[in-house]
Design a protein around this motif. Structure first.
Motif, PDB file in Angstrom:
ATOM      1  N   GLU A  77       0.830  -1.206   0.000  1.00 58.69           N
ATOM      2  CA  GLU A  77       0.000   0.000   0.000  1.00 58.69           C
ATOM      3  C   GLU A  77       0.867   1.260   0.000  1.00 58.69           C
ATOM      4  O   GLU A  77       0.563   2.227  -0.689  1.00 58.69           O
ATOM      5  N   ARG A  78       1.929   1.251   0.771  1.00 54.70           N
ATOM      6  CA  ARG A  78       2.843   2.396   0.796  1.00 54.70           C
ATOM      7  C   ARG A  78       3.479   2.617  -0.579  1.00 54.70           C
ATOM      8  O   ARG A  78       3.620   3.755  -1.027  1.00 54.70           O
ATOM      9  N   ALA A  79       3.847   1.538  -1.245  1.00 56.25           N
ATOM     10  CA  ALA A  79       4.442   1.641  -2.580  1.00 56.25           C
ATOM     11  C   ALA A  79       3.425   2.208  -3.580  1.00 56.25           C
ATOM     12  O   ALA A  79       3.771   3.040  -4.419  1.00 56.25           O
ATOM     13  N   ALA A  85       1.609   9.354  -5.928  1.00 60.75           N
ATOM     14  CA  ALA A  85       2.139  10.708  -5.709  1.00 60.75           C
ATOM     15  C   ALA A  85       3.142  11.085  -6.790  1.00 60.75           C
ATOM     16  O   ALA A  85       3.174  12.223  -7.245  1.00 60.75           O
ATOM     17  N   ARG A  86       3.929  10.120  -7.218  1.00 60.89           N
ATOM     18  CA  ARG A  86       4.957  10.386  -8.214  1.00 60.89           C
ATOM     19  C   ARG A  86       4.383  10.549  -9.611  1.00 60.89           C
ATOM     20  O   ARG A  86       4.771  11.439 -10.376  1.00 60.89           O
ATOM     21  N   PHE A  87       3.464   9.669  -9.987  1.00 56.06           N
ATOM     22  CA  PHE A  87       2.952   9.640 -11.352  1.00 56.06           C
ATOM     23  C   PHE A  87       1.540  10.202 -11.492  1.00 56.06           C
ATOM     24  O   PHE A  87       1.015  10.284 -12.592  1.00 56.06           O
ATOM     25  N   GLY A  88       0.920  10.535 -10.382  1.00 55.60           N
ATOM     26  CA  GLY A  88      -0.412  11.125 -10.425  1.00 55.60           C
ATOM     27  C   GLY A  88      -1.500  10.192 -10.889  1.00 55.60           C
ATOM     28  O   GLY A  88      -2.461  10.601 -11.517  1.00 55.60           O
ATOM     29  N   THR A  89      -1.379   8.912 -10.562  1.00 54.27           N
ATOM     30  CA  THR A  89      -2.402   7.947 -10.975  1.00 54.27           C
ATOM     31  C   THR A  89      -3.244   7.514  -9.825  1.00 54.27           C
ATOM     32  O   THR A  89      -2.892   7.584  -8.706  1.00 54.27           O
TER      33      THR A  89
END
Length: 89
Positions: A77-79, A85-89
């Motif tokens: 879940e953290r991943a 957050a990184r890719f906005g998906t």
């Protein structure tokens, strides 16, 4: 290529032989530059994967920690949250 190599130590349940082999395969692929080796290099490639997997299993088996084992579901879940957050998906 190596993004699929995950931390395998200190998880509950422990890393499986298949997980260790998959990480070893990715490592050897990265070192050799081959996704799929030629027939001439197949034996050396497979031997390297076997040796890396054996070394990784010995390493994981010999490490010592006082930390509580991490939960695979929580780490997944953290991943996913980091990826979102990184890719906005």
């Amino acid at each position: 290529m190596c993004r699929s190599i995950k931390t395998l130590y200190n998880f509950e349940p422990p890393a499986t032989e298949q997980e260790i082999r998959a990480a070893s395969l990715q490592f050897v692929r990265k070192l050799s530059g081959f996704s799929v080796p030629s027939k001439a290099n197949q034996e050396a490639f497979e031997r390297a994967v076997d040796e890396v997997a054996a070394s990784a299993a010995r390493l994981i088996g010999s490490l010592v920690t006082t930390a509580e084992p991490r939960d695979r579901a929580i780490e997944a879940e953290r991943a996913k949250a980091r990826s979102a957050a990184r890719f906005g998906t």
